[in-house]
Design a protein around this motif. Structure first.
Motif, PDB file in Angstrom:
ATOM      1  N   SER A 198     -54.198  -2.738  -4.619  1.00  0.00           N
ATOM      2  CA  SER A 198     -55.228  -1.760  -4.257  1.00  0.00           C
ATOM      3  C   SER A 198     -55.599  -1.835  -2.780  1.00  0.00           C
ATOM      4  CB  SER A 198     -56.483  -1.977  -5.114  1.00  0.00           C
ATOM      5  OG  SER A 198     -56.199  -1.783  -6.477  1.00  0.00           O
ATOM      6  N   ASP A 199     -54.957  -2.727  -2.051  1.00  0.00           N
ATOM      7  CA  ASP A 199     -55.251  -2.922  -0.639  1.00  0.00           C
ATOM      8  C   ASP A 199     -54.690  -1.753   0.177  1.00  0.00           C
ATOM      9  OD1 ASP A 199     -55.813  -3.910   1.858  1.00  0.00           O
ATOM     10  OD2 ASP A 199     -54.082  -5.265   1.906  1.00  0.00           O
ATOM     11  N   SER A 200     -55.588  -1.001   0.806  1.00  0.00           N
ATOM     12  CA  SER A 200     -55.169   0.176   1.581  1.00  0.00           C
ATOM     13  C   SER A 200     -54.208  -0.209   2.695  1.00  0.00           C
ATOM     14  CB  SER A 200     -56.392   0.873   2.178  1.00  0.00           C
ATOM     15  OG  SER A 200     -57.234   1.355   1.163  1.00  0.00           O
TER      16      SER A 200
ATOM     17  N   LEU B 221     -53.675   5.379  -4.045  1.00  0.00           N
ATOM     18  CA  LEU B 221     -52.568   6.133  -3.455  1.00  0.00           C
ATOM     19  C   LEU B 221     -52.936   7.597  -3.250  1.00  0.00           C
ATOM     20  CD1 LEU B 221     -49.431   4.812  -5.399  1.00  0.00           C
ATOM     21  CD2 LEU B 221     -50.031   4.359  -3.013  1.00  0.00           C
ATOM     22  N   GLN B 222     -53.547   8.183  -4.258  1.00  0.00           N
ATOM     23  CA  GLN B 222     -53.900   9.598  -4.174  1.00  0.00           C
ATOM     24  C   GLN B 222     -54.914   9.834  -3.053  1.00  0.00           C
ATOM     25  OE1 GLN B 222     -54.372  11.494  -7.888  1.00  0.00           O
ATOM     26  NE2 GLN B 222     -55.353  13.310  -7.088  1.00  0.00           N
ATOM     27  N   GLU B 223     -55.887   8.942  -2.953  1.00  0.00           N
ATOM     28  CA  GLU B 223     -56.893   9.079  -1.899  1.00  0.00           C
ATOM     29  C   GLU B 223     -56.262   8.960  -0.512  1.00  0.00           C
ATOM     30  OE1 GLU B 223     -59.727   6.060  -2.807  1.00  0.00           O
ATOM     31  OE2 GLU B 223     -60.622   7.167  -4.485  1.00  0.00           O
TER      32      GLU B 223
ATOM     33  N   LYS C 180     -51.818  23.600  -2.787  1.00  0.00           N
ATOM     34  CA  LYS C 180     -51.276  23.136  -4.073  1.00  0.00           C
ATOM     35  C   LYS C 180     -51.479  21.622  -4.220  1.00  0.00           C
ATOM     36  CE  LYS C 180     -47.709  26.702  -4.511  1.00  0.00           C
ATOM     37  NZ  LYS C 180     -46.252  26.963  -4.672  1.00  0.00           N
ATOM     38  N   GLU C 181     -52.719  21.231  -4.478  1.00  0.00           N
ATOM     39  CA  GLU C 181     -53.019  19.798  -4.548  1.00  0.00           C
ATOM     40  C   GLU C 181     -52.409  19.105  -5.762  1.00  0.00           C
ATOM     41  OE1 GLU C 181     -56.879  18.374  -3.805  1.00  0.00           O
ATOM     42  OE2 GLU C 181     -57.246  19.678  -2.089  1.00  0.00           O
ATOM     43  N   LYS C 182     -51.963  19.885  -6.749  1.00  0.00           N
ATOM     44  CA  LYS C 182     -51.306  19.285  -7.917  1.00  0.00           C
ATOM     45  C   LYS C 182     -50.021  18.562  -7.524  1.00  0.00           C
ATOM     46  CE  LYS C 182     -53.033  22.296 -11.593  1.00  0.00           C
ATOM     47  NZ  LYS C 182     -52.667  23.268 -12.652  1.00  0.00           N
ATOM     48  N   VAL C 183     -49.419  18.999  -6.394  1.00  0.00           N
ATOM     49  CA  VAL C 183     -48.178  18.377  -5.927  1.00  0.00           C
ATOM     50  C   VAL C 183     -48.425  16.930  -5.516  1.00  0.00           C
ATOM     51  CG1 VAL C 183     -46.269  18.581  -4.261  1.00  0.00           C
ATOM     52  CG2 VAL C 183     -47.341  20.632  -5.188  1.00  0.00           C
ATOM     53  N   LEU C 184     -49.693  16.575  -5.279  1.00  0.00           N
ATOM     54  CA  LEU C 184     -50.025  15.183  -4.974  1.00  0.00           C
ATOM     55  C   LEU C 184     -49.508  14.244  -6.053  1.00  0.00           C
ATOM     56  CD1 LEU C 184     -53.690  15.267  -3.609  1.00  0.00           C
ATOM     57  CD2 LEU C 184     -51.737  14.201  -2.475  1.00  0.00           C
TER      58      LEU C 184
END
Length: 337
Positions: free
Chosen positions: A271-273, A322-324, A298-302
């Motif tokens: 979880s370490d950025s 990861l998403q953030e 198209k944020e679903k592509v994330l």
């Protein structure tokens, strides 16, 4: 136990037998071992034309020791009797057996009428008369029965009816679930989520392992402590949900602690950025088309990019982090442009 002729489908017969099995094993009056013949069924089957109020000639399928085979035997016998009648023949009262390998019943012997058995009272066995108050006393002393427990799991814990049905179908599954519930979160609003997660693991992964190994849950090396520790590890983001399933399989075989298994298998979630940012940069450069789609709304592509990163990290990266990071990096560049 002899029931009245009031079941109309093989599925009803199977459901009746499963419910009866759960009751007698819960009460401890039978171990329910079907392989050893300690719980088995003689199924009487007859057919009649629609609208006919009279039962047809019955046949008895003897000594079936599997819920699934009972259902299959009844279905076969119904079809066989219908074909006999439609072809102009008559169903003969007889005792039959079910051949599971061939999926069919076959005749064992003819069945006499009741009067041919010459039943008469046994003079050395006195009649037993049980008063209603005695029945009520026993009824009040009964433990919580499976159908009552199932209703409580659904209404009190928010489980699905199917999940609650699986959990109450076996003493071992019920015991594992209820033992894990003793360590449920103290915050009432979290109890339902906790119970559903534990139930999903038992109904899914744990039941699959039991079926594959042909053993009861209690015969494995996994226990309620493993489930409690797994939930806490997932809840604290120490491990992922997919890692939890892997660890269930490992605990099933070894009985080792969750902490030890996590360390040994290297399943601790990253979880370490700082450690994840270089990977995020590489993915952004590797998939420019998807990056442009995200910038276009198209944020679903994330989800696709997160999936690629999860593959790269063998599922160890925290998908939320990861998403953030992806969102921040891609949309920041959009603002700069």
């Amino acid at each position: 136990i002899v029931s009245a002729p009031e079941l109309n489908h093989s599925i009803e017969a199977g459901a009746y037998l499963r419910a009866l099995h759960a009751i007698v094993t819960t009460l401890g009056v039978c171990d329910g071992n079907m392989q050893e013949g300690n719980f088995r069924c003689d199924a009487n089957v007859s057919v009649r034309k629609k609208g006919d109020g009279r039962l047809g000639t019955r046949t008895e399928i003897k000594n079936v020791n599997s819920f699934r085979f009972v259902e299959k035997a009844i279905d076969f016998e119904i079809d066989r009797q219908i074909q006999v009648i439609l072809s102009g023949g008559k169903v003969v009262q007889e005792t039959r057996s079910y051949d599971a390998a061939r999926g069919m019943t076959f005749s064992l012997r003819s069945k006499e009428e009741a009067e041919d058995y010459r039943y008469f009272p046994e003079p050395d066995l006195l009649p037993v008369r049980i008063r209603e108050e005695q029945v009520e006393t026993v009824r009040q002393s009964l433990p919580e029965l499976p159908h009552q427990k199932k209703a409580r799991f659904v209404s009190g814990l928010g489980l699905t009816y199917d999940s609650a049905g699986v959990l109450t179908s076996s003493l071992a599954l019920t015991a594992l679930f209820e033992e894990a519930l003793r360590d449920a979160p103290s915050v009432a609003s979290e109890v339902s989520s906790y119970a559903q997660t534990i139930a999903n693991w038992i109904v899914g992964e744990i039941s699959r392992l039991a079926n594959e190994d042909g053993i009861e849950v209690g015969e494995s090396k996994l226990n309620a402590r493993h489930l409690v520790d797994l939930y806490r590890s997932v809840h604290s983001k120490e491990i992922s949900s997919s890692a939890a399933k892997q660890l269930i399989g490992m605990a099933w075989k070894t009985g080792d602690s969750v902490e030890g298994l996590v360390a040994r298998a290297g399943l601790r979630q990253v979880s370490d950025s700082g450690a994840l940012e270089p990977m995020v940069e590489r993915i952004i450069l590797a998939f420019p088309k998807q990056v442009e789609e995200i910038r276009g709304g198209k944020e679903k592509v994330l989800g696709f990019l997160v999936g690629q990163l999860m593959k790269e990290t063998a599922g160890k990266a925290n998908p939320t982090v990861l998403q953030e990071l992806l969102k921040k990096r891609i949309l920041r560049e959009k603002g700069e442009q």
